[in-house]
Design an enzyme around this catalytic site. Structure first.
Site, PDB file in Angstrom:
ATOM      1  N   ARG A  25      86.501  73.634  30.973  1.00 44.85           N
ATOM      2  CA  ARG A  25      86.579  75.078  31.191  1.00 44.85           C
ATOM      3  C   ARG A  25      85.279  75.881  30.336  1.00 44.85           C
ATOM      4  O   ARG A  25      84.662  76.470  30.818  1.00 44.85           O
ATOM      5  CB  ARG A  25      87.922  75.749  30.845  1.00 44.85           C
ATOM      6  CG  ARG A  25      87.840  77.409  30.923  1.00 44.85           C
ATOM      7  CD  ARG A  25      89.288  77.908  31.417  1.00 44.85           C
ATOM      8  NE  ARG A  25      90.401  77.322  30.743  1.00 44.85           N
ATOM      9  CZ  ARG A  25      90.763  77.192  29.422  1.00 44.85           C
ATOM     10  NH1 ARG A  25      90.343  78.110  28.728  1.00 44.85           N
ATOM     11  NH2 ARG A  25      91.892  76.659  29.179  1.00 44.85           N
ATOM     12  N   TYR A  29      75.908  99.775  41.567  1.00 42.97           N
ATOM     13  CA  TYR A  29      76.600  98.999  42.713  1.00 42.97           C
ATOM     14  C   TYR A  29      77.884  99.797  42.529  1.00 42.97           C
ATOM     15  O   TYR A  29      78.572  99.703  41.593  1.00 42.97           O
ATOM     16  CB  TYR A  29      76.602  97.475  42.194  1.00 42.97           C
ATOM     17  CG  TYR A  29      77.630  96.825  42.871  1.00 42.97           C
ATOM     18  CD1 TYR A  29      77.736  96.673  44.121  1.00 42.97           C
ATOM     19  CD2 TYR A  29      78.520  95.969  42.197  1.00 42.97           C
ATOM     20  CE1 TYR A  29      78.693  96.200  44.695  1.00 42.97           C
ATOM     21  CE2 TYR A  29      79.469  95.429  42.875  1.00 42.97           C
ATOM     22  CZ  TYR A  29      79.735  95.265  44.095  1.00 42.97           C
ATOM     23  OH  TYR A  29      80.688  94.477  44.780  1.00 42.97           O
ATOM     24  N   ASP A  43      72.190  95.871  33.979  1.00 44.09           N
ATOM     25  CA  ASP A  43      72.271  95.232  35.230  1.00 44.09           C
ATOM     26  C   ASP A  43      71.062  95.220  35.726  1.00 44.09           C
ATOM     27  O   ASP A  43      70.434  96.130  36.387  1.00 44.09           O
ATOM     28  CB  ASP A  43      73.360  96.002  36.043  1.00 44.09           C
ATOM     29  CG  ASP A  43      73.707  94.981  37.378  1.00 44.09           C
ATOM     30  OD1 ASP A  43      72.714  94.220  37.693  1.00 44.09           O
ATOM     31  OD2 ASP A  43      74.585  95.351  37.952  1.00 44.09           O
ATOM     32  N   LYS A 103      73.195  87.228  43.891  1.00 46.14           N
ATOM     33  CA  LYS A 103      71.971  87.808  44.692  1.00 46.14           C
ATOM     34  C   LYS A 103      70.585  86.907  44.403  1.00 46.14           C
ATOM     35  O   LYS A 103      70.577  85.508  44.775  1.00 46.14           O
ATOM     36  CB  LYS A 103      71.643  89.075  44.142  1.00 46.14           C
ATOM     37  CG  LYS A 103      73.141  89.943  44.350  1.00 46.14           C
ATOM     38  CD  LYS A 103      73.614  90.310  45.607  1.00 46.14           C
ATOM     39  CE  LYS A 103      74.697  91.009  45.840  1.00 46.14           C
ATOM     40  NZ  LYS A 103      75.960  90.799  45.280  1.00 46.14           N
TER      41      LYS A 103
END
Ligand SMILES: Cc1ncc(COP(=O)(O)O)c(C=O)c1O
Length: 384
Positions: free
Chosen positions: A55, A107, A179, A204
């Site tokens: 993990r 967004y 961002d 993206k």
């Protein structure tokens, strides 16, 4: 092979060689996918490999993290299961209830998430972060712990001056997180402008092939807050899987070439569309008429990105009809892939959106620019 990385290379070279992340056993140029969920302990009970459990410790994940950290000029980066998970970690790792100042235009999924951060004890104020006085006025000294800026921001491509907002944040003892999904490290490296954290929906441009959901978070410095982010990610298990990490790194190898070409085509489209009689406005940071053009010139190296929006004189119904009539452009949400996408954003964002109903968002892919222009102008010509 990881130790062969040469300093001082350009982003295109660093990305396409993926920090020489091959395989030191076989000398393979392409790295293997490290799928192991657990690792052998040494006889002395230690873990000399540095890997304990899959993990937090996958080598495939680390490789893509190291690549992004290098491209961003960051101290370290972490990969998450999505851009949304990376963004959530920024807020949920805050040590105490905090006031957040965030971009009004961003967004929509993250804006919706921010609206609900009251349930975690935080509060949010949305402002036009391109207006520095508004940002300053929104900051509550002693309470504001985080400024959240998306630039250029969805879907108006509003530019925020990162250096100026960083000054405001730091004067208030707050963190600045940018961002930078749309700019990518090829056009803007927010840390070099004073940001503390950079977040990407790696779904993206970083991946670029519309086949991975992933997020990345990079930090300017190590410290107790960053340690908290790491702990948080490990504890809630918001990590990226090895296979997705490997795919993401393969996508990032062509990042520079892709986004440079996409920006070139976006600029061409913006110029060709600006005088079309069916169009009210073209929103693209590279146009001198764009409100954020001056900031974009200072802050975006090499180009203005592959995203633009058009507003239609005929309003919402014409916008939806144009999206219905194109053939080369694909009607789909998301951005940053090799295929060009067109979207009526207001339909997906719903009531309360700052997105005008007459707006179509265009994510420019890698098709021939002439095909993109002629397909769109043919659909627009029906409405002159
Ligand atoms: C600018 C921006 N940030 C964050 C996100 C969220 O990323 P993800 O879909 O990978 O969770 C998106 C998604 O569209 C985005 O466009």
């Amino acid at each position: 092979m990881d130790d062969e990385t040469q300093p001082g290379l350009k982003a295109r070279t660093i990305a396409c060689q993926a920090l020489n992340a091959g395989d030191c056993v076989t000398r393979a140029i392409v790295p293997p996918i490290h799928l192991s969920a657990t690792f052998l302990r040494d006889p002395d009970n230690g873990y000399s490999s540095g890997c304990v459990y899959g993990r937090p410790d996958s080598r495939s994940v680390r490789q893509v993290e190291e690549l992004l950290a290098t491209l961003e000029g960051a101290e370290e980066a972490l990969a998450f299961g999505s851009g949304t998970a990376a963004a959530s970690a920024v807020v949920l790792a805050l040590e105490k209830p905090t006031h957040v100042v965030a971009s009004q235009v961003m967004y929509w999924g993250l804006r919706s998430w921010f609206k609900n951060i009251g349930r975690y004890g935080h509060a949010v104020t949305f402002v036009d972060t391109s207006d520095l006085q508004a940002v300053q006025a929104a900051v509550r000294p002693g309470h504001t712990g985080l400024l959240w800026v998306e630039t250029p921001s969805n879907p108006l491509w509003t530019l925020t001056d990162i250096a100026a907002v960083a000054e405001i944040a730091h004067a208030a003892d707050a963190l600045l997180c940018v961002d930078s999904t749309v700019a990518t490290p090829i056009f803007t490296r927010p840390i070099t402008h004073g940001a503390d954290l950079v977040v990407h929906s790696a779904t993206k441009y970083l991946n670029g092939h519309s086949d991975v959901i992933a997020g990345m978070l990079a930090t300017a410095r190590d410290g107790s807050y960053w340690k908290g982010v790491k702990e948080f990610r490990a504890q809630i298990g918001a990590t990226l899987g090895p296979f997705e990490s490997w795919l993401l790194m393969r996508g990032m190898r062509t990042l520079d070439l892709r986004v440079m070409e996409q920006a070139k085509t976006a600029a061409l489209l913006a110029e060709r569309l600006i005088d079309h009689p069916a169009i009210l406005t073209v929103l693209y940071p590279g146009l001198p008429t764009h409100p954020g053009h001056d900031v974009a010139l200072r802050q975006m190296r090499k180009g203005f990105g592959g995203m633009l929006s058009i507003r239609l004189k005929g309003g919402e119904s014409v916008a939806i009809d144009v999206a219905a009539k194109v053939k080369v452009w694909k009607r789909a949400t998301s951005l940053g892939g090799v295929e060009s996408l067109i979207e009526h954003r207001a339909s997906i964002e719903g009531p309360g959106t700052p997105c005008p109903a007459d707006l179509l968002r265009l994510s420019v892919g890698l098709e021939d620019p002439d095909d993109l222009v002629s397909d769109l102008t043919r659909a627009l010509d029906n409405h002159c």
